[in-house]
Design an enzyme around this catalytic site. Sequence first.
Site, PDB file in Angstrom:
ATOM      1  N   HIS A 158       0.828  -1.223   0.000  1.00 24.82           N
ATOM      2  CA  HIS A 158       0.000   0.000   0.000  1.00 24.82           C
ATOM      3  C   HIS A 158       0.858   1.266   0.000  1.00 24.82           C
ATOM      4  O   HIS A 158       0.409   2.305   0.488  1.00 24.82           O
ATOM      5  CB  HIS A 158      -0.944   0.040   1.215  1.00 24.82           C
ATOM      6  CG  HIS A 158      -1.723  -1.218   1.420  1.00 24.82           C
ATOM      7  ND1 HIS A 158      -2.948  -1.456   0.830  1.00 24.82           N
ATOM      8  CD2 HIS A 158      -1.423  -2.341   2.132  1.00 24.82           C
ATOM      9  CE1 HIS A 158      -3.387  -2.659   1.177  1.00 24.82           C
ATOM     10  NE2 HIS A 158      -2.474  -3.226   1.963  1.00 24.82           N
ATOM     11  N   SER A 279      17.360  19.419 -17.064  1.00 18.94           N
ATOM     12  CA  SER A 279      16.214  20.274 -17.338  1.00 18.94           C
ATOM     13  C   SER A 279      16.702  21.482 -18.116  1.00 18.94           C
ATOM     14  O   SER A 279      17.790  22.004 -17.852  1.00 18.94           O
ATOM     15  CB  SER A 279      15.590  20.718 -16.012  1.00 18.94           C
ATOM     16  OG  SER A 279      14.905  21.942 -16.177  1.00 18.94           O
ATOM     17  N   LYS A 285      18.585  19.879 -11.968  1.00 16.73           N
ATOM     18  CA  LYS A 285      17.803  18.668 -12.196  1.00 16.73           C
ATOM     19  C   LYS A 285      18.587  17.550 -12.887  1.00 16.73           C
ATOM     20  O   LYS A 285      19.406  17.785 -13.758  1.00 16.73           O
ATOM     21  CB  LYS A 285      16.569  18.968 -13.076  1.00 16.73           C
ATOM     22  CG  LYS A 285      15.526  19.832 -12.448  1.00 16.73           C
ATOM     23  CD  LYS A 285      14.803  19.176 -11.269  1.00 16.73           C
ATOM     24  CE  LYS A 285      13.991  17.964 -11.690  1.00 16.73           C
ATOM     25  NZ  LYS A 285      12.910  18.352 -12.616  1.00 16.73           N
ATOM     26  N   GLU A 292      10.914   6.832 -16.680  1.00 18.90           N
ATOM     27  CA  GLU A 292       9.589   7.431 -16.906  1.00 18.90           C
ATOM     28  C   GLU A 292       8.989   6.927 -18.209  1.00 18.90           C
ATOM     29  O   GLU A 292       7.791   6.626 -18.298  1.00 18.90           O
ATOM     30  CB  GLU A 292       9.695   8.953 -16.952  1.00 18.90           C
ATOM     31  CG  GLU A 292      10.101   9.577 -15.633  1.00 18.90           C
ATOM     32  CD  GLU A 292      10.496  11.035 -15.825  1.00 18.90           C
ATOM     33  OE1 GLU A 292       9.610  11.891 -15.772  1.00 18.90           O
ATOM     34  OE2 GLU A 292      11.690  11.313 -16.034  1.00 18.90           O
TER      35      GLU A 292
END
Length: 459
Positions: A158, A279, A285, A292
């Site tokens: 969970h 980025s 970043k 992803e």
Amino acid sequence: MSEGRLWGGRFGATSTKAFDRLNASLPVDRRLWPEDVQGSRAHARMLAEQGIIGEDDAQLIDGGLVRIADELGSGDFVFAPGDEDIHTAVERRLTELVGDAGRRLHTARSRNDQVITDTLMYLRGRAAEQVELLREMAEALLSQAEGHVDSLVPGYTHGQRAQPVRFAHHLLAYVWMLNRDRRRLAVVVEACEECPLGSGALAGVGFPVDRASVAAALGFARPSPNSIDAVGSRDALVDYLHFAAQLGVHLSRLGGEIVVWASEEYGFLELDDGFSSGSSMLPQKKNPDAAELARAKSARLTADLGGLLGVLAGLPLAYNKDLQEDKEFLFDASDTVELLLPAMAGTVATARFRADRMGAAADGGALAAIDLADHLVREGWPFRKAHEAVGALVRSCLERGTSLAAVGDSELEAAGLGGLELPELSPEASVESKAVPGGTSRARVLDQLDAARAAVASW
Ligand code: ARG
């Protein structure tokens, strides 16, 4: 007559641009040219051996096909506006090169048995390459697992910290998923074993072709047993798309984990610069793009499977033009699989997993609650009562901000556990107590590593 068309004889007028644009499959199926040429060469050879065409014609055909393969391979082949698909293009060019001999090639053959033969040969080849890509992915996981047998990490249910596990154990879960994917790929190869050539349009052909020799020449195990099924079914492609969709889901789950592990909040891993991006705006970043994209690409793999099943459902036997759509799904899925696997294997192989951060997350708090309850059960408590008492203890720990391993007499007293001698409640003790087969103790994880290595070696 429909100018330049294979099927032009029956037609009075030329087809329209709008129709041609919809009907043509060349942009998609041109990649089948090696299989198409190979299939035609075997077909022509057999026709000559059976005395269905002359030996001189067969030789002209073969020479022409070899030249066409050169042209296609070097990029010199010039497609004509009327080339509807790769089969049409090859036959048109052959006829330009060798005249009437070329016009004899399609004797005892239909594009219906030709296209599925080409596709099965193509699929067989891609499946063989993809076994190697699967292996690289599994090796990356195995070698990281080997290095992290003694790294502990919280296991989650969970999305909540549940129990400590060895990180190797967590990584090996993915190896077993890939092992099942490998089995699904073996099913695909098996589904490609029967050669459709000789099925003709749907009823079989009216010449004494030698189906077994063509099948053998093209690497099939045997001819297909039913001509209607052979030209009308796409089960091997569905099997492949099922493999790809399921693999996609596995890689998506791994990608999803890598994305959170790479966050500053978790800090469980640092990605290699070669498998991440920056980025354009934020200088600090470092983004886990490959993970992803693996997370996202499973959507298109699932859609490819659903798409082909949707085309097939309710389709009357045997061949229908609907079936031409099959290749877009197949090619999209197999291209996607071949993009994903190397990038994900590299991402995993080069990631630096932070055993210190994982270990800290697995330590303290209430992760040992079940171990304390199990201890009480060994002392003779009924499990449900032990669960209740440890639950009360956890509540008071949470209120006081202490960890379960550090409770004092008063908290024990309050939870009805006065006088209890606490067992060792470290994450190490917890994982070592899970010594069942398939569990997370050191010995079991080492057994599992051996078994997983052997499984992958047998691929
Ligand atoms: N381009 C077609 C396909 O991919 C080849 C078969 C065409 N057959 C036909 N009867 N028109 O399915």
